[in-house]
Design a protein around this motif. Structure first.
Motif, short mmCIF file in Angstrom:
data_model
loop_
_atom_site.label_atom_id
_atom_site.label_comp_id
_atom_site.label_asym_id
_atom_site.label_seq_id
_atom_site.Cartn_x
_atom_site.Cartn_y
_atom_site.Cartn_z
N GLU A 1 1.15 -1.20 -0.45
CA GLU A 1 0.07 0.33 0.20
C GLU A 1 0.91 1.25 -0.16
O GLU A 1 0.63 2.43 -0.82
N ALA A 2 1.72 1.29 0.43
CA ALA A 2 2.73 2.63 1.24
C ALA A 2 2.95 2.77 -0.11
O ALA A 2 4.05 3.69 -1.09
N TYR A 3 3.87 2.15 -1.46
CA TYR A 3 4.37 1.90 -2.35
C TYR A 3 3.60 2.82 -3.78
O TYR A 3 4.40 2.97 -3.96
N ALA A 4 2.63 1.47 -3.48
CA ALA A 4 1.22 2.44 -4.41
C ALA A 4 1.14 3.69 -4.22
O ALA A 4 1.10 4.49 -5.00
N LYS A 5 0.91 4.02 -2.96
CA LYS A 5 0.86 5.27 -2.55
C LYS A 5 2.23 6.27 -3.22
O LYS A 5 2.37 7.57 -3.53
N VAL A 6 3.87 5.86 -3.11
CA VAL A 6 4.47 6.38 -3.20
C VAL A 6 4.33 6.78 -5.30
O VAL A 6 4.26 7.96 -5.72
N GLN A 7 3.90 6.20 -5.82
CA GLN A 7 3.78 5.86 -7.21
C GLN A 7 3.06 6.61 -8.13
O GLN A 7 2.78 7.79 -8.51
N GLU A 8 2.01 7.07 -6.44
CA GLU A 8 0.44 7.36 -7.10
C GLU A 8 0.91 9.40 -6.43
O GLU A 8 0.01 10.55 -7.46
N GLY B 1 4.03 10.69 -4.49
CA GLY B 1 5.18 11.07 -4.29
C GLY B 1 5.91 10.34 -2.78
O GLY B 1 4.79 10.53 -2.26
N ILE B 2 7.05 9.77 -3.06
CA ILE B 2 8.01 10.19 -1.59
C ILE B 2 7.84 11.35 -0.43
O ILE B 2 7.20 10.98 0.63
N GLU B 3 7.29 12.39 -1.05
CA GLU B 3 6.86 13.46 -0.21
C GLU B 3 5.93 13.74 0.11
O GLU B 3 5.51 13.65 1.78
N SER B 4 4.41 12.60 -0.12
CA SER B 4 2.92 12.67 0.67
C SER B 4 2.75 11.94 1.53
O SER B 4 1.35 12.04 2.28
N LEU B 5 4.10 11.15 1.75
CA LEU B 5 4.42 9.97 3.41
C LEU B 5 4.38 10.21 4.56
O LEU B 5 5.93 10.89 4.31
N SER B 6 4.52 9.87 5.09
CA SER B 6 4.77 9.41 6.50
C SER B 6 5.95 9.34 6.76
O SER B 6 6.56 8.62 5.84
N LYS B 7 6.44 9.01 7.84
CA LYS B 7 7.66 8.67 7.97
C LYS B 7 7.63 7.05 7.99
O LYS B 7 8.63 6.28 7.75
N GLN C 1 7.29 6.07 4.90
CA GLN C 1 8.09 5.39 3.64
C GLN C 1 9.05 4.38 3.95
O GLN C 1 9.95 3.89 2.74
N THR C 2 9.06 3.80 5.11
CA THR C 2 9.71 2.77 5.65
C THR C 2 9.47 1.46 4.38
O THR C 2 10.05 1.23 4.12
N ALA C 3 8.23 1.41 4.97
CA ALA C 3 7.68 0.27 4.38
C ALA C 3 7.84 0.54 3.49
O ALA C 3 7.69 -1.04 2.59
N ALA C 4 7.12 1.38 2.87
CA ALA C 4 7.84 1.56 0.89
C ALA C 4 9.09 1.10 0.50
O ALA C 4 9.18 1.09 -0.88
N LEU C 5 9.63 1.68 1.56
CA LEU C 5 11.58 1.35 0.82
C LEU C 5 11.32 -0.52 1.06
O LEU C 5 13.06 -1.01 0.76
N ALA C 6 11.17 -0.73 2.36
CA ALA C 6 11.29 -2.01 2.80
C ALA C 6 10.01 -3.30 1.13
O ALA C 6 10.56 -3.98 0.84
#
Length: 566
Positions: A157-164, A166-172, A175-180
């Motif tokens: 879910e975090a990675y999908a949110k990054v794609q939609e 951008g990384i700046e819109s995510l909480s810390k 961001q950790t979940a997207a990197l994972a």
């Protein structure tokens, strides 16, 4: 067939079955102090270290009153449990009690609901333990790879949110979940992501429960002593940082905000009934179980109320939507060393809660198996360790595998549905015991207060209160169509109808007031849970009924006894 579905067990039959040589023999080692310790271990766990933060964020300082309300509800229920425990001192908890009061089908439904309750509760506790453990390791400079510490859904879910967005819109945390997700090893295009600490702690606790009740008791007593000491230190240390202005407004989001925390608050208390599953390992269950239930509930209620007032007094309630509120408030006031102590202690506290829940569930499986409703292997007692070995292993697998892969949000509210259902039937069972005369065999009885008129007076006062102080609620109902009422307010309608029925039956049969109060309070809290929880719960019961009619009905010991009788 209807008669067979509601066939009941007598108290004498249950006691004889538990004492039979074929059932095996559990080690009788628990006293009042051990039982109180196990109860506190179950109650003062993930709730006080995590869910209390969200409840305070939604309800403000007034959530302390919700703890009072839920504690009172649990006292009514605990008294009912205590009477049953003194009458039928065997493992099985509400399942066994329902067999005596309502018959086999209701007993099966409660037993199946308790399996869900304990399994789901353990999943929540295991996942919560993982979060605290990872945070504690990070505090010591040890960082596990992200793909080993979370559910796959969090990362995807975090990675999908990054794609939609951008990384700046995510909480810390996101961001950790997207990197994972991005750095996880893969099998083809599928990332390998799972919550290893949650699975590992479940395995270790299951192993401890498997090797013996003495070892489990010792571990529980040590962990409870540690966490109660730290909680008292938090309360008395935090008092000096309380600012009374933080308690204003006391209920910023009104009654709705306070009641939105019902599931989280009630989750904190559901553990008190788990000690009734250890009845056959008590030295004197008919005396000690009632005392332990009441004592652990009162102790924990006071601790929860005090800790809530201290938390909301130290920082504004709007700051408490965090997963580790006790550690956070000390970081907020600049006492980082205390925050570190709380973080370490929280790992110990949540471990003890997991231990008790993992101890309770196999004993329910075991009791259902003894009655023939589940396969014989679930009643198997280990010759050396004197524990229900096969049931313990299955319990460990049922908890560990979902904890590895599922999000905690999916489970939290679901834990309360089966518990409310069980609590209501136990309170109703006491009314049946009084009516049928079984209460004469009880060594502890719920104090009798004649509810012949008081139940009706209470209904009239409740209607008067809603009419005079609940105009917003009335206006909301008037805007709903009949279809919307049936879809979204069905349980509330059921609550009022049950109260009317209890008024009539209470007048006819002179019902005791306290069990009736337990039924009504639990049913009211039940009505506050979301519809999605009920859909899952009903689906679970549907599966359970298939198992019962496919196996349990035919193999029931009572069925075999009836068939053998000329």
């Amino acid at each position: 067939m209807a008669n067979r579905l509601f066939r009941k067990k007598t108290v004498e039959h249950i006691l004889a079955s538990a004492q039979s040589a074929k059932s095996g023999e559990l080690a009788k080692v628990l006293g009042v102090r051990d039982l109180v310790s196990l109860g506190i271990a179950a109650i003062v766990g993930a709730g006080i270290f995590s869910t209390i933060g969200l409840a305070s964020f939604n309800g403000g300082p007034a959530v302390s009153l919700l703890f009072v309300f839920v504690a009172v509800a649990c006292v009514f229920t605990a008294l009912a449990y205590a009477q049953f425990a003194s009458t039928v001192p065997v493992s099985g908890s509400a399942y066994t009690y329902a067999y005596v009061a309502f018959g086999e089908l209701f007993a099966w439904i409660i037993g199946w609901a308790l399996i869900l309750e304990y399994a789901v509760s353990n999943m929540v506790v295991a996942i919560s333990w993982s979060q605290y453990f990872v945070s504690m390791l990070a505090g010591f400079g040890i960082r596990l790879p992200g793909w080993l510490t979370m559910a796959p859904a969090y990362a995807s879910e975090a990675y999908a949110k990054v794609q939609e967005q951008g990384i700046e819109s995510l909480s810390k945390i996101e961001q950790t979940a997207a990197l994972a997700y991005e750095h996880a090893p893969r099998i083809g295009d599928i990332p390998i992501i799972f919550d290893l600490p949650a699975g590992l702690i479940t395995f270790l606790v299951t192993w401890l429960v498997y090797i013996g009740i003495k070892e489990s008791r010792t571990a529980s007593n040590i962990m409870v002593a540690i966490k109660i000491g730290v909680i008292l230190f938090v309360i008395f240390g935090g008092v000096f940082f309380v600012r009374p202005e933080n308690w204003t407004p006391f209920a910023p989001n009104g009654v709705g905000g306070v009641l939105s925390g019902v599931a989280a608050v009630f989750f904190a208390f559901i553990g008190f009934d788990s000690i009734s599953t250890t009845a056959e390992e008590c030295k004197n269950p008919q005396r000690d179980l009632p005392r332990a239930m009441i004592l652990c509930l009162l102790i924990c209620a006071v601790l929860y109320i005090l800790i809530t007032l201290v938390l909301t007094g130290m920082v504004n309630y709007t700051e408490l939507n965090v997963k580790d509120p006790l550690a956070y408030v000390f970081e907020y006031v600049g006492m980082d060393y205390m925050a570190g102590i709380v973080s370490v202690t929280s790992v110990v506290a949540i471990t003890s809660a997991l231990l008790v829940f993992q101890l309770a569930q196999p004993r329910i499986w075991m009791t259902m198996s003894r009655d023939g409703l589940l396969w014989k292997r679930f009643a198997q007692i280990h010759p050396k360790y004197k524990t229900p070995s096969f049931a313990t292993i299955i319990t460990g697998l049922m908890v560990a595998i979902p904890a590895l892969f599922f999000k905690m949000d999916f489970f939290v509210d679901l834990t309360s549905v089966g518990t409310f259902f069980a609590f209501i039937l136990v309170c109703a069972g006491v009314l049946y015991m009084d009516y049928s005369g079984i209460s004469k065999q009880s060594k502890f009885k719920v104090p009798y207060i004649n509810g012949r008129y008081l139940i009706t007076i209470g209904l009239l006062l409740a209607v008067y209160g809603v009419y005079n102080f609940g105009q917003d609620t009335i206006a909301e109902w008037r805007q709903l169509s009949w279809r919307d009422m049936l879809e979204h307010k069905m349980l509330t309608i059921v609550f009022w109808l049950v109260w009317v029925v209890l008024c009539v039956m209470g007048y006819i049969y002179r019902f005791s007031l306290l069990p009736v109060a337990g039924i009504l309070v639990n049913l009211y809290l039940m009505a506050q849970l979301g519809a999605s929880n009920w859909i899952i719960f009903i689906a679970w019961l549907g599966v359970g009924l298939l198992v019962y009619f496919g196996y349990g009905y035919k193999h029931s010991k009572l069925n075999k006894m009836e068939n053998a009788t000329p």
